[in-house]
Design an enzyme around this catalytic site. Sequence first.
Site, PDB file in Angstrom:
ATOM      1  N   ARG A 143       0.804  -1.225   0.000  1.00  0.00           N
ATOM      2  CA  ARG A 143       0.000   0.000   0.000  1.00  0.00           C
ATOM      3  C   ARG A 143       0.837   1.274   0.000  1.00  0.00           C
ATOM      4  O   ARG A 143       0.548   2.212  -0.737  1.00  0.00           O
ATOM      5  CB  ARG A 143      -0.896   0.046   1.249  1.00  0.00           C
ATOM      6  CG  ARG A 143      -2.183  -0.690   1.119  1.00  0.00           C
ATOM      7  CD  ARG A 143      -2.605  -1.202   2.468  1.00  0.00           C
ATOM      8  NE  ARG A 143      -1.678  -2.250   2.855  1.00  0.00           N
ATOM      9  CZ  ARG A 143      -1.812  -3.526   2.507  1.00  0.00           C
ATOM     10  NH1 ARG A 143      -2.855  -3.905   1.829  1.00  0.00           N
ATOM     11  NH2 ARG A 143      -0.918  -4.435   2.842  1.00  0.00           N
ATOM     12  N   THR A 144       1.849   1.298   0.845  1.00  0.00           N
ATOM     13  CA  THR A 144       2.562   2.556   0.995  1.00  0.00           C
ATOM     14  C   THR A 144       3.255   2.935  -0.305  1.00  0.00           C
ATOM     15  O   THR A 144       3.122   4.057  -0.797  1.00  0.00           O
ATOM     16  CB  THR A 144       3.579   2.457   2.149  1.00  0.00           C
ATOM     17  OG1 THR A 144       2.879   2.065   3.330  1.00  0.00           O
ATOM     18  CG2 THR A 144       4.258   3.793   2.399  1.00  0.00           C
TER      19      THR A 144
ATOM     20  N   LYS B 291      25.961  -3.992  -2.720  1.00  0.00           N
ATOM     21  CA  LYS B 291      27.411  -3.974  -2.973  1.00  0.00           C
ATOM     22  C   LYS B 291      28.165  -3.305  -1.837  1.00  0.00           C
ATOM     23  O   LYS B 291      29.373  -3.150  -1.903  1.00  0.00           O
ATOM     24  CB  LYS B 291      27.706  -3.211  -4.272  1.00  0.00           C
ATOM     25  CG  LYS B 291      27.022  -3.775  -5.502  1.00  0.00           C
ATOM     26  CD  LYS B 291      27.370  -2.899  -6.710  1.00  0.00           C
ATOM     27  CE  LYS B 291      26.615  -3.343  -7.944  1.00  0.00           C
ATOM     28  NZ  LYS B 291      26.795  -2.389  -9.047  1.00  0.00           N
TER      29      LYS B 291
ATOM     30  N   ARG C 160      11.593   3.918   2.646  1.00  0.00           N
ATOM     31  CA  ARG C 160      11.291   2.942   3.707  1.00  0.00           C
ATOM     32  C   ARG C 160      12.588   2.223   4.027  1.00  0.00           C
ATOM     33  O   ARG C 160      13.224   1.636   3.139  1.00  0.00           O
ATOM     34  CB  ARG C 160      10.231   1.944   3.264  1.00  0.00           C
ATOM     35  CG  ARG C 160      10.092   0.781   4.248  1.00  0.00           C
ATOM     36  CD  ARG C 160       8.842  -0.014   4.046  1.00  0.00           C
ATOM     37  NE  ARG C 160       7.667   0.727   4.480  1.00  0.00           N
ATOM     38  CZ  ARG C 160       6.439   0.228   4.500  1.00  0.00           C
ATOM     39  NH1 ARG C 160       6.221  -1.015   4.100  1.00  0.00           N
ATOM     40  NH2 ARG C 160       5.421   0.954   4.910  1.00  0.00           N
TER      41      ARG C 160
ATOM     42  N   HIS D 116       6.059   5.835  11.278  1.00  0.00           N
ATOM     43  CA  HIS D 116       5.444   5.782   9.943  1.00  0.00           C
ATOM     44  C   HIS D 116       4.493   6.966   9.846  1.00  0.00           C
ATOM     45  O   HIS D 116       3.270   6.806   9.888  1.00  0.00           O
ATOM     46  CB  HIS D 116       4.708   4.453   9.800  1.00  0.00           C
ATOM     47  CG  HIS D 116       4.344   4.064   8.401  1.00  0.00           C
ATOM     48  ND1 HIS D 116       4.410   4.933   7.335  1.00  0.00           N
ATOM     49  CD2 HIS D 116       3.917   2.879   7.894  1.00  0.00           C
ATOM     50  CE1 HIS D 116       4.023   4.292   6.240  1.00  0.00           C
ATOM     51  NE2 HIS D 116       3.732   3.043   6.543  1.00  0.00           N
TER      52      HIS D 116
HETATM   53  C1  NCD Z   1       2.499  -1.221   8.041  1.00  0.00           C
HETATM   54  C2  NCD Z   1       3.984  -0.975   8.017  1.00  0.00           C
HETATM   55  O1  NCD Z   1       4.664  -1.254   7.029  1.00  0.00           O
HETATM   56  O2  NCD Z   1       4.432  -0.462   9.035  1.00  0.00           O
HETATM   57  N1  NCD Z   1       1.887  -1.272   6.822  1.00  0.00           N
HETATM   58  C3  NCD Z   1       1.634  -0.123   6.141  1.00  0.00           C
HETATM   59  O3  NCD Z   1       2.498   0.655   5.828  1.00  0.00           O
HETATM   60  N2  NCD Z   1       0.360   0.134   5.848  1.00  0.00           N
HETATM   61  C4  NCD Z   1       2.037  -2.233   8.994  1.00  0.00           C
HETATM   62  C5  NCD Z   1       2.681  -3.576   9.020  1.00  0.00           C
HETATM   63  O4  NCD Z   1       3.608  -3.893   8.285  1.00  0.00           O
HETATM   64  O5  NCD Z   1       2.216  -4.379   9.822  1.00  0.00           O
END
Ligand code: NCD
Length: 312
Positions: free
Chosen positions: A58-59, A88, A109, A137
Site C-alpha cells: 500500500r505505501t 554492494k 522505507r 510511519h
Molecule cells: C504497516 C507498516 O509497514 O508499518 N503497513 C503499512 O504501511 N500500511 C504495517 C505492518 O507492516 O504491519
Amino acid sequence: MADRGELQHVLSADQFLDPSAVDPLMDLAAGFKSGQIDGRGLLDGKQVATMFYEPSTRTRLSFEAAAHNLGAQVLSTENARAFSSVAKGESLRDTVRTIQNYADALILRYHEIGGAQEAAAVADVPIINAGDGAGEHPTQALLDLFTIRERVPEVDGITVGFVGDLRYGRTVHSLAKLLSGLHEVKTVAVAPDELQLQDEYAPDGLVRATNLGEVIGDLDVIYVTRIQKERLEDPDPQAYERLKEGFVLDAALLADARDTATIMHPLPRVDEIAADVDADPRAYYFEQAKNGLYVRMAILNTLLGPNPAHTK
Ligand code: NCD
C-alpha cells in the site's frame, strides 16, 4: 509556489502536533477525495523516487499512484536491500546523495530506526519517511487521522484502542503521538506484556490491557495491528502463536463492541482480524487504505507543488 511552511521533510509525527501543520493537509486530502480539487498536472515536470528497503504494498503503490495522479514521474527501487547498490556495500548516505540528483523528493522505507533522519541529514531534496524499522510511519498516521476524522464527528473525547504488536508496530507509534498531540483522546493499549507500547510513545493517561474482550465495549476506534513477526526477538513459531492469542478480532468478539465503533488496521492483515468481520459496517480498513492515496497526494503537493485551485 505552494506554501510549504516549515515542511521540508516528513520524518516523524512530531512535526504534526499543531493544527496549523495538519489541518491544511487534511483539507487538501479531503478536496482530492471529493473531487473538489483537481490534482491533475499539479506536479508536471517533477520526479519522485521511491526507495524501499522493506516489503510494502500500500505505501509504495499509493505514493506512486499519488505522484502519477498529480502528473509527476516516478523512479522506483522496490527491493533496495537486494537490488540497489546497497547490496554492494554502499551506504544509505551515498545512495541518497546520488538519487537526489535524479528526483525532486525521496520516499524512503528503511529497515532501521532513524533511516529517514540519516537520509535527511545529507539530502537537498525532501525526504519522506515511509517507515523506519520499528520506529515511525508518519504518513500512515496522517492517513489514519484523516480516516478517524471522517468517521467520528468529534475526535476530542473518544477512546482509541490500539491492539496487537504495539512495541514494534511503527504505525501505532506515530498515530499515538499524533492523536495525543492534537486531541483529547483516551488511549487503551491492548497487547501481551512483551509487545506493550514503550513509555516513549505512551500518551498521558494510557490504560494498558491484555485482553481485547475485556475492553472492547469502551472503544470508539479499534485499531488492530499484526504481530511484526520479522522483528520479534524470539523467532520461535510457538512464541508467535502464543503472542497472537487473545488479540484476534472476530464476529463473536465484535458483538460486544459499540454500534458506532470503527475498526481500523494499517494492513497487511494476517489473521488478527477474522474474515467474518469484513462485511460488518464497522469494518473500515479498506476505506482507510484508500484514503492513503488522497493523503499522500496532499503530502506530495504540499512539499513540491503549487497551491491548487478549487474546481467546484
Ligand atoms: C504497516 C507498516 O509497514 O508499518 N503497513 C503499512 O504501511 N500500511 C504495517 C505492518 O507492516 O504491519
